[in-house]
Design a protein around this motif. Structure first.
Motif, PDB file in Angstrom:
ATOM      1  N   VAL A 396      66.456 -66.857  12.479  1.00  0.00           N
ATOM      2  CA  VAL A 396      66.089 -66.022  13.617  1.00  0.00           C
ATOM      3  C   VAL A 396      65.821 -64.587  13.150  1.00  0.00           C
ATOM      4  CG1 VAL A 396      66.886 -65.058  15.811  1.00  0.00           C
ATOM      5  CG2 VAL A 396      67.399 -67.443  15.232  1.00  0.00           C
ATOM      6  N   ASP A 397      64.718 -64.008  13.633  1.00  0.00           N
ATOM      7  CA  ASP A 397      64.370 -62.609  13.349  1.00  0.00           C
ATOM      8  C   ASP A 397      64.211 -62.310  11.868  1.00  0.00           C
ATOM      9  OD1 ASP A 397      64.456 -61.978  16.078  1.00  0.00           O
ATOM     10  OD2 ASP A 397      66.617 -61.593  15.994  1.00  0.00           O
ATOM     11  N   THR A 398      63.691 -63.266  11.113  1.00  0.00           N
ATOM     12  CA  THR A 398      63.403 -63.022   9.705  1.00  0.00           C
ATOM     13  C   THR A 398      62.190 -63.837   9.298  1.00  0.00           C
ATOM     14  OG1 THR A 398      64.380 -62.909   7.473  1.00  0.00           O
ATOM     15  CG2 THR A 398      64.818 -64.899   8.747  1.00  0.00           C
ATOM     16  N   ASP A 399      61.586 -63.460   8.180  1.00  0.00           N
ATOM     17  CA  ASP A 399      60.514 -64.251   7.582  1.00  0.00           C
ATOM     18  C   ASP A 399      61.090 -64.873   6.321  1.00  0.00           C
ATOM     19  OD1 ASP A 399      58.269 -65.290   6.268  1.00  0.00           O
ATOM     20  OD2 ASP A 399      56.972 -63.647   6.888  1.00  0.00           O
ATOM     21  N   VAL A 400      61.128 -66.197   6.275  1.00  0.00           N
ATOM     22  CA  VAL A 400      61.778 -66.873   5.150  1.00  0.00           C
ATOM     23  C   VAL A 400      61.018 -66.673   3.843  1.00  0.00           C
ATOM     24  CG1 VAL A 400      62.753 -68.617   6.694  1.00  0.00           C
ATOM     25  CG2 VAL A 400      60.627 -69.113   5.465  1.00  0.00           C
ATOM     26  N   PHE A 401      59.783 -66.164   3.921  1.00  0.00           N
ATOM     27  CA  PHE A 401      59.015 -65.920   2.705  1.00  0.00           C
ATOM     28  C   PHE A 401      59.222 -64.512   2.167  1.00  0.00           C
ATOM     29  CE2 PHE A 401      56.934 -69.428   4.838  1.00  0.00           C
ATOM     30  CZ  PHE A 401      56.785 -70.342   3.803  1.00  0.00           C
ATOM     31  N   GLY A 402      60.173 -63.783   2.755  1.00  0.00           N
ATOM     32  CA  GLY A 402      60.579 -62.503   2.203  1.00  0.00           C
ATOM     33  C   GLY A 402      59.591 -61.390   2.470  1.00  0.00           C
ATOM     34  N   ARG A 403      59.455 -60.506   1.496  1.00  0.00           N
ATOM     35  CA  ARG A 403      58.592 -59.342   1.652  1.00  0.00           C
ATOM     36  C   ARG A 403      57.139 -59.745   1.858  1.00  0.00           C
ATOM     37  NH1 ARG A 403      61.257 -57.332  -3.783  1.00  0.00           N
ATOM     38  NH2 ARG A 403      62.156 -59.407  -3.565  1.00  0.00           N
ATOM     39  N   GLN A 404      56.456 -59.045   2.752  1.00  0.00           N
ATOM     40  CA  GLN A 404      55.070 -59.389   3.047  1.00  0.00           C
ATOM     41  C   GLN A 404      54.175 -59.045   1.863  1.00  0.00           C
ATOM     42  OE1 GLN A 404      53.838 -57.564   6.713  1.00  0.00           O
ATOM     43  NE2 GLN A 404      55.022 -58.992   7.975  1.00  0.00           N
ATOM     44  N   PRO A 405      53.312 -59.969   1.460  1.00  0.00           N
ATOM     45  CA  PRO A 405      52.417 -59.697   0.332  1.00  0.00           C
ATOM     46  C   PRO A 405      51.288 -58.753   0.731  1.00  0.00           C
ATOM     47  CG  PRO A 405      51.892 -61.822   1.296  1.00  0.00           C
ATOM     48  CD  PRO A 405      53.125 -61.313   2.003  1.00  0.00           C
ATOM     49  N   ALA A 406      50.664 -58.135  -0.269  1.00  0.00           N
ATOM     50  CA  ALA A 406      49.576 -57.187  -0.008  1.00  0.00           C
ATOM     51  C   ALA A 406      48.389 -57.882   0.665  1.00  0.00           C
ATOM     52  CB  ALA A 406      49.137 -56.536  -1.314  1.00  0.00           C
ATOM     53  N   GLY A 407      48.231 -59.170   0.415  1.00  0.00           N
ATOM     54  CA  GLY A 407      47.077 -59.896   0.951  1.00  0.00           C
ATOM     55  C   GLY A 407      47.329 -60.580   2.279  1.00  0.00           C
ATOM     56  N   LEU A 408      48.336 -60.141   3.040  1.00  0.00           N
ATOM     57  CA  LEU A 408      48.662 -60.815   4.293  1.00  0.00           C
ATOM     58  C   LEU A 408      47.503 -60.747   5.290  1.00  0.00           C
ATOM     59  CD1 LEU A 408      50.731 -62.380   5.931  1.00  0.00           C
ATOM     60  CD2 LEU A 408      51.674 -60.208   6.720  1.00  0.00           C
ATOM     61  N   ALA A 409      46.771 -59.643   5.301  1.00  0.00           N
ATOM     62  CA  ALA A 409      45.635 -59.525   6.214  1.00  0.00           C
ATOM     63  C   ALA A 409      44.570 -60.569   5.904  1.00  0.00           C
ATOM     64  CB  ALA A 409      45.039 -58.123   6.132  1.00  0.00           C
ATOM     65  N   VAL A 410      44.380 -60.849   4.631  1.00  0.00           N
ATOM     66  CA  VAL A 410      43.423 -61.885   4.229  1.00  0.00           C
ATOM     67  C   VAL A 410      43.910 -63.252   4.694  1.00  0.00           C
ATOM     68  CG1 VAL A 410      42.319 -63.028   2.261  1.00  0.00           C
ATOM     69  CG2 VAL A 410      42.631 -60.544   2.252  1.00  0.00           C
ATOM     70  N   MET A 411      45.213 -63.494   4.571  1.00  0.00           N
ATOM     71  CA  MET A 411      45.769 -64.765   5.022  1.00  0.00           C
ATOM     72  C   MET A 411      45.589 -64.942   6.531  1.00  0.00           C
ATOM     73  SD  MET A 411      49.286 -64.981   2.790  1.00  0.00           S
ATOM     74  CE  MET A 411      49.263 -64.709   1.017  1.00  0.00           C
ATOM     75  N   ARG A 412      45.769 -63.855   7.271  1.00  0.00           N
ATOM     76  CA  ARG A 412      45.566 -63.927   8.725  1.00  0.00           C
ATOM     77  C   ARG A 412      44.113 -64.283   9.045  1.00  0.00           C
ATOM     78  NH1 ARG A 412      49.979 -62.190  11.384  1.00  0.00           N
ATOM     79  NH2 ARG A 412      51.365 -60.702  10.356  1.00  0.00           N
ATOM     80  N   ALA A 413      43.203 -63.706   8.289  1.00  0.00           N
ATOM     81  CA  ALA A 413      41.787 -63.993   8.514  1.00  0.00           C
ATOM     82  C   ALA A 413      41.465 -65.447   8.183  1.00  0.00           C
ATOM     83  CB  ALA A 413      40.926 -63.051   7.668  1.00  0.00           C
ATOM     84  N   LEU A 414      42.075 -65.974   7.128  1.00  0.00           N
ATOM     85  CA  LEU A 414      41.861 -67.372   6.762  1.00  0.00           C
ATOM     86  C   LEU A 414      42.409 -68.302   7.842  1.00  0.00           C
ATOM     87  CD1 LEU A 414      42.748 -67.200   2.968  1.00  0.00           C
ATOM     88  CD2 LEU A 414      40.508 -67.735   3.933  1.00  0.00           C
ATOM     89  N   LYS A 415      43.580 -67.968   8.371  1.00  0.00           N
ATOM     90  CA  LYS A 415      44.162 -68.772   9.445  1.00  0.00           C
ATOM     91  C   LYS A 415      43.227 -68.782  10.654  1.00  0.00           C
ATOM     92  CE  LYS A 415      47.533 -70.946  11.685  1.00  0.00           C
ATOM     93  NZ  LYS A 415      47.923 -72.336  11.401  1.00  0.00           N
ATOM     94  N   GLU A 416      42.674 -67.623  10.970  1.00  0.00           N
ATOM     95  CA  GLU A 416      41.760 -67.516  12.108  1.00  0.00           C
ATOM     96  C   GLU A 416      40.494 -68.340  11.876  1.00  0.00           C
ATOM     97  OE1 GLU A 416      40.562 -66.485  15.828  1.00  0.00           O
ATOM     98  OE2 GLU A 416      42.502 -66.024  14.890  1.00  0.00           O
ATOM     99  N   THR A 417      40.053 -68.400  10.635  1.00  0.00           N
ATOM    100  CA  THR A 417      38.842 -69.152  10.305  1.00  0.00           C
ATOM    101  C   THR A 417      39.080 -70.657  10.340  1.00  0.00           C
ATOM    102  OG1 THR A 417      38.023 -67.349   8.921  1.00  0.00           O
ATOM    103  CG2 THR A 417      37.096 -69.534   8.532  1.00  0.00           C
ATOM    104  N   PHE A 418      40.160 -71.100   9.705  1.00  0.00           N
ATOM    105  CA  PHE A 418      40.409 -72.535   9.574  1.00  0.00           C
ATOM    106  C   PHE A 418      41.068 -73.130  10.820  1.00  0.00           C
ATOM    107  CE2 PHE A 418      39.830 -71.407   5.158  1.00  0.00           C
ATOM    108  CZ  PHE A 418      39.252 -72.532   4.593  1.00  0.00           C
ATOM    109  N   ASP A 419      41.918 -72.349  11.470  1.00  0.00           N
ATOM    110  CA  ASP A 419      42.701 -72.865  12.604  1.00  0.00           C
ATOM    111  C   ASP A 419      42.727 -71.823  13.723  1.00  0.00           C
ATOM    112  OD1 ASP A 419      44.455 -74.294  14.221  1.00  0.00           O
ATOM    113  OD2 ASP A 419      46.235 -73.759  13.067  1.00  0.00           O
TER     114      ASP A 419
END
Length: 433
Positions: A396-419
């Motif tokens: 609860v209230d945490t991200d199990v993958f730890g610190r956010q990577p520098a490329g998180l914005a790119v990952m969000r864009a990929l998620k939006e594209t694929f799903d």
């Protein structure tokens, strides 16, 4: 028609497209799906995904279920797609050292097929009869053998996956050198099926070693054990795996030795393996209390158990954290972990993958609050940290993958594209994508 009616209509249609399973067996972090269906063909999977996408059903792809501890808390869970009926070995070319398998094929099934031709994928898990190839790629988990052979993604040369729209997409092929298009294999490796449902995977395979031995050495002090392990790692000797275990971790994999234990795996032709094990034994012996050499099946059994001790299976009242660090700094990290758990954790075991630069810490406590605080302390250590598995209350209230990577914005864009409708594993991937 109401939203609830649309959803139920989609579930009713999906239920006709595959064998129905008991939902209670597919619980994820306290959530149980309304429906579990097991398609027996890629076409059925495509239609299921298309219907789920149109109705906005939160969908979780499911393999053997052995690593389902990995992932953030799901935002919703309506449908589980069990892929184990898609288990064919589609194409195998022993002379070319390539194989294509459907995602639901188990590690045991593939290992038996490859082994008959003296070949293998260098992956060790104790649940080989349940662990699916698709699940291994989706979670991106690799064991200590990656030091000698590379991670599983380095052997991946082709992928076929189904998009939420139902469309099949492909990347790579059946040849080792393939440079056309985007690297879809790495994109889906470790993505938890959040960008598409893996249907088929193509691998380059390697010859199976004819012999193996493991040198096991016990030390009273961490500093002596670490010095021995690092001396081998930075020498011209070539073990395929090097791990350093504390007493509790060693006991968990069947090594009844006190103190800190170094295990070094040697694989190859029989004469070369014997020579390698002898030379490694000489290097690690000076400060050791005890040195043993395990051979054949005994050595294989040890490393299979090691693979199980660093996985993302659910543990009950415990968490498992993986922390990345340079190999020479791993011993200091082990001591930092011990200090970080002070006053919180009843039990701690640590395994240092000296070859790969990873520390696996398993911590047990009675209260979620203590485990959550322990994760908060550990998440800032090392170069990166991942909470591999934990009770739902700890997530609860945490991200199990730890610190956010520098490329998180790119990952969000990929998620939006694929799903774009965010139906695949919603919320479970990094950044709660």
């Amino acid at each position: 028609m109401s939203d609830r009616a649309v959803l139920q209509q989609a579930l009713d249609r999906i239920a006709t497209l595959g064998a129905r399973q008991e939902p209670a067996a597919y619980e994820v972090d306290g959530l149980t799906p309304q429906l579990v269906v097991a398609p027996d063909s890629p076409a059925a999977l495509q239609e299921i995904l298309s219907l789920a996408n149109e109705a906005g059903l939160a969908t979780v792809p499911w393999g053997g279920g052995t690593q389902m501890g990995l992932g953030n808390l799901p935002r919703a869970f309506d449908l589980a797609i069990d892929l184990r009926k898609l288990n064919a070995i589609v194409q195998y070319e022993p002379d070319d050292l390539t194989v294509a398998v459907q995602a639901g094929c188990t590690l045991g099934e593939l290992g038996a097929k490859l082994g008959a031709h003296g070949q293998m994928l260098p992956v060790d898990f104790p649940t080989a009869d349940r662990t699916t190839i698709g699940g291994l790629v989706a979670t991106g988990l690799s064991g200590p053998r990656r030091y000698g052979y590379g991670a599983l993604r380095d052997l991946l040369i082709g992928i076929t996956f189904a998009l939420p729209s139902g469309q099949l997409s492909r990347g790579g092929g059946m040849v080792v050198k393939n440079v056309s298009g985007y690297d879809m294999m790495r994109l889906h490796y470790g993505a938890l099926g959040s960008l598409g449902v893996i249907v088929q995977l193509n691998f380059k395979v390697i010859p199976k070693p004819r012999a193996e031995r493991t040198v096991v050495a016990a030390y009273r002090r961490l500093s002596d054990a670490a010095e021995a392990a690092l001396q081998v790692r930075f020498s011209q000797l070539a073990p395929t795996a090097i791990v350093l275990l504390d007493a509790l971790s060693a006991q968990g994999v069947g090594l009844e030795m006190p103190g800190w234990v170094v295990s070094l795996r040697c694989e190859g032709p029989a004469t070369a393996v014997q020579r390698q094990a002898d030379r490694i034994s000489e290097v690690v012996r000076p400060a050791a209390d005890r040195v043993e050499v395990l051979e054949g099946h005994e050595s294989e059994r040890l490393w299979t158990e090691v693979g199980g001790s660093i996985g993302a299976g659910r543990l009950g009242r415990a968490i498992r954290v993986r922390i990345g660090q340079t190999p020479s700094e791993l011993p200091r990290l082990a001591e930092e972990i011990d200090r970080a758990r002070t006053g919180l954790v009843v039990e701690l075991s640590r395994l240092l993958d000296i070859g790969s630069g990873l520390c696996y810490a398993t911590l047990a406590a009675e209260r979620d609050e203590d485990l959550q605080l322990a994760w908060q302390r550990l998440s800032g250590l090392g170069l990166h940290a991942t909470l591999l598995t934990a009770p739902p209350g700890v997530k609860v209230d945490t991200d199990v993958f730890g610190r956010q990577p520098a490329g998180l914005a790119v990952m969000r864009a990929l998620k939006e594209t694929f799903d774009p409708n965010r139906i695949l594993n919603p919320g479970r991937f990094i950044g709660r994508l």
